[in-house]
Design an enzyme around this catalytic site. Structure first.
Site, PDB file in Angstrom:
ATOM      1  N   ASP A 159      -2.042 -46.880  17.015  1.00 25.34           N
ATOM      2  CA  ASP A 159      -0.625 -47.265  17.106  1.00 25.34           C
ATOM      3  C   ASP A 159      -0.597 -48.644  17.763  1.00 25.34           C
ATOM      4  OD1 ASP A 159      -0.155 -44.324  16.169  1.00 25.34           O
ATOM      5  OD2 ASP A 159      -1.458 -44.086  17.966  1.00 25.34           O
ATOM      6  N   HIS A 187      -0.261 -39.377  20.626  1.00 27.71           N
ATOM      7  CA  HIS A 187      -0.630 -40.023  19.453  1.00 27.71           C
ATOM      8  C   HIS A 187       0.010 -38.913  18.333  1.00 27.71           C
ATOM      9  CE1 HIS A 187      -2.227 -41.420  15.692  1.00 27.71           C
ATOM     10  NE2 HIS A 187      -2.715 -40.234  15.542  1.00 27.71           N
TER      11      HIS A 187
HETATM   12  P1  NAX Z   1     -11.507 -35.832   6.211  1.00 30.93           P
HETATM   13  O1  NAX Z   1     -10.759 -34.667   6.059  1.00 30.93           O
HETATM   14  O2  NAX Z   1     -11.528 -37.098   5.211  1.00 30.93           O
HETATM   15  O3  NAX Z   1     -12.496 -35.818   7.215  1.00 30.93           O
HETATM   16  C1  NAX Z   1     -12.978 -35.194   8.306  1.00 30.93           C
HETATM   17  C2  NAX Z   1     -14.356 -34.792   8.171  1.00 30.93           C
HETATM   18  O4  NAX Z   1     -14.683 -33.977   9.350  1.00 30.93           O
HETATM   19  C3  NAX Z   1     -14.698 -33.666   6.973  1.00 30.93           C
HETATM   20  O5  NAX Z   1     -15.561 -34.244   6.251  1.00 30.93           O
HETATM   21  C4  NAX Z   1     -14.854 -32.352   7.678  1.00 30.93           C
HETATM   22  O6  NAX Z   1     -16.023 -31.804   6.787  1.00 30.93           O
HETATM   23  C5  NAX Z   1     -15.245 -32.914   9.095  1.00 30.93           C
HETATM   24  N1  NAX Z   1     -15.233 -31.541  10.081  1.00 30.93           N
HETATM   25  C6  NAX Z   1     -14.521 -30.801  10.300  1.00 30.93           C
HETATM   26  N2  NAX Z   1     -14.934 -30.108  11.212  1.00 30.93           N
HETATM   27  C7  NAX Z   1     -16.108 -30.351  11.608  1.00 30.93           C
HETATM   28  C8  NAX Z   1     -16.802 -29.941  12.691  1.00 30.93           C
HETATM   29  N3  NAX Z   1     -16.784 -29.199  13.405  1.00 30.93           N
HETATM   30  N4  NAX Z   1     -17.859 -30.703  12.823  1.00 30.93           N
HETATM   31  C9  NAX Z   1     -18.231 -31.976  12.338  1.00 30.93           C
HETATM   32  N5  NAX Z   1     -17.284 -32.300  11.462  1.00 30.93           N
HETATM   33  C10 NAX Z   1     -16.371 -31.579  11.082  1.00 30.93           C
HETATM   34  O7  NAX Z   1     -10.536 -36.669   7.603  1.00 30.93           O
HETATM   35  P2  NAX Z   1     -10.281 -38.211   7.879  1.00 30.93           P
HETATM   36  O8  NAX Z   1      -9.110 -38.935   6.965  1.00 30.93           O
HETATM   37  O9  NAX Z   1     -11.602 -38.892   7.947  1.00 30.93           O
HETATM   38  O10 NAX Z   1      -9.447 -38.175   9.313  1.00 30.93           O
HETATM   39  C11 NAX Z   1     -10.164 -37.387  10.388  1.00 30.93           C
HETATM   40  C12 NAX Z   1      -9.415 -37.220  11.534  1.00 30.93           C
HETATM   41  O11 NAX Z   1      -8.630 -38.209  11.963  1.00 30.93           O
HETATM   42  C13 NAX Z   1      -8.177 -36.111  11.325  1.00 30.93           C
HETATM   43  O12 NAX Z   1      -8.070 -35.166  12.147  1.00 30.93           O
HETATM   44  C14 NAX Z   1      -6.879 -37.200  11.168  1.00 30.93           C
HETATM   45  O13 NAX Z   1      -5.856 -36.412  11.384  1.00 30.93           O
HETATM   46  C15 NAX Z   1      -7.386 -37.966  12.315  1.00 30.93           C
HETATM   47  N6  NAX Z   1      -6.797 -39.386  12.371  1.00 30.93           N
HETATM   48  C16 NAX Z   1      -6.467 -39.934  13.614  1.00 30.93           C
HETATM   49  C17 NAX Z   1      -6.102 -41.121  13.648  1.00 30.93           C
HETATM   50  C18 NAX Z   1      -5.591 -41.445  15.228  1.00 30.93           C
HETATM   51  O14 NAX Z   1      -4.901 -42.908  15.239  1.00 30.93           O
HETATM   52  N7  NAX Z   1      -5.833 -40.830  16.112  1.00 30.93           N
HETATM   53  C19 NAX Z   1      -5.607 -41.797  12.411  1.00 30.93           C
HETATM   54  C20 NAX Z   1      -6.218 -41.636  11.050  1.00 30.93           C
HETATM   55  C21 NAX Z   1      -6.345 -40.091  11.110  1.00 30.93           C
HETATM   56  O15 NAX Z   1      -5.068 -39.453  10.689  1.00 30.93           O
END
Ligand code: NAX
Length: 328
Positions: A159, A187
């Site tokens: 952000d 966020h």
């Molecule tokens: P993806 O869905 O592509 O990848 C997430 C991965 O986490 C998946 O491979 C899943 O299998 C894995 N996962 C789920 N539960 C787990 C656990 N208990 N232990 C280990 N791995 C686990 O999502 P992606 O686009 O990579 O985003 C990841 C996270 O970042 C999401 O929650 C998303 O909302 C968040 N974001 C946060 C941002 C921020 O600025 N704070 C911005 C970008 C993003 O939206």
């Protein structure tokens, strides 16, 4: 040669992981002289995909990559970790209520908090990117009583970087001219990107813009809703920029923020600026050697006060909800 730094990354087979791991392995976090061991956590069904990512990491022959461990047990993967980047989270799917989202993520972040508590290295620093990032960090922190609370942060650097980029474009100056940007609060769409303390070439940014209407009705919503705009355009959520911000945040935390500047990090509140103690809220912070300090003494006018209070109220609601669920 130097001992490798152990960096744990969760959600390593996901979108953000696909960008983040290669940046870390190539030295973007610790520089060209520090070997890094990656310790990658995924859920069991994603381990095969993660093996493919590790094949690609191998194929890069990165000089700074000293090894990769993968697995689905946080107690093993967090063992000896110096830095943990908690990216994996349960996304909100169709029909899921907010309570469902909080409890699904609660299960993940209570377990990971305990595992960090029991197995991470003494110098552990933990950055939470997975959403809802502030509250996930609060849950992990609350379940890791032996780790100092200051070692946890949630990511608002994306952000912050978005706000710098929007302001630089508006004023047609390079991003390097912008300093002292602040994201306050959560966020989420309630976050408050603050131009009243930001500077452009050393001059007040709000005055340089000179347009309260743009500030209120274009700048703030553009920054706050940028994630949705990316999904709309790209068909998936921001990944490379989120990985880049995750690197920026960790690097500045460990190496220190620039002189005469600060960064935005969501960290545990000590009551500064009227944010209730214990909430993980975004503040302007300076950093040094892995420690942070909230910048003190900024004047908060009524407009900013209202915006900060609204976002902090949302954080307090999320905290109350996870307390109700017995997660903290
Ligand atoms: P993806 O869905 O592509 O990848 C997430 C991965 O986490 C998946 O491979 C899943 O299998 C894995 N996962 C789920 N539960 C787990 C656990 N208990 N232990 C280990 N791995 C686990 O999502 P992606 O686009 O990579 O985003 C990841 C996270 O970042 C999401 O929650 C998303 O909302 C968040 N974001 C946060 C941002 C921020 O600025 N704070 C911005 C970008 C993003 O939206």
């Amino acid at each position: 040669s130097a001992q490798p730094v152990k960096v744990a990354v969760t959600g390593a087979a996901g979108q953000i992981g696909y960008s983040l791991l290669f940046r870390i392995a190539s030295g973007a976090l610790f520089g060209p002289d520090t070997p890094v061991q990656l310790r990658l956590l995924e859920i069991t069904p994603a381990l095969k995909a993660l093996e493919g990512v590790v094949m690609e990491l191998d194929d890069c022959a990165f000089p700074t990559l000293a090894g990769v461990e993968i697995g689905d047990d946080p107690n093993v993967i967090f063992d000896g970790a110096n830095l943990a980047l908690l990216v994996g989270a349960r996304p909100r799917t169709k029909g899921m209520e907010r309570g469902d989202l909080l409890s699904a993520n609660g299960a993940i972040f209570t377990g990971q908090g305990k595992a960090l508590n029991d197995h991470a290295a003494d110098d552990i620093r933990i950055g939470v990117t997975g959403n809802p990032a502030n509250t996930n960090a609060l849950i992990a922190m609350s379940n890791a009583p032996d780790i100092p609370k200051e070692r946890f942060s949630a990511l608002t650097r994306l952000d912050h970087n978005r706000a710098i980029s929007q302001l630089a474009a508006k004023l047609q100056v390079p991003v390097t001219e912008i300093t002292k940007m602040t994201i306050w609060g959560n966020h989420s769409a309630t976050q408050y990107p603050d131009l009243f303390h930001a500077e452009v070439s050393g001059k007040n940014a709000a005055e340089a813009v000179g347009d309260q209407d743009w500030l209120e009705n274009t700048f703030i919503p553009t920054v706050a809703k940028r994630g949705a705009a990316i999904i709309e355009a790209r068909g998936s959520s921001s990944a490379a920029s989120a990985a880049s911000a995750t690197i920026d945040a960790a690097r500045d935390w460990l190496n220190g923020s620039a002189k005469d500047d600060w960064v935005s990090m969501a960290v545990v509140s000590d009551g500064s600026y009227g944010v209730p103690e214990g909430l993980i809220s975004s503040f302007p912070v300076t950093t040094k050697n892995g420690d942070w300090e909230i910048v003190q003494g900024l004047d908060i006018d009524d407009f900013s006060r209202g915006k900060i209070d609204a976002s902090v109220a949302e954080l307090a609601e999320e905290r109350d909800a996870v307390k109700e669920l017995g997660l903290i």
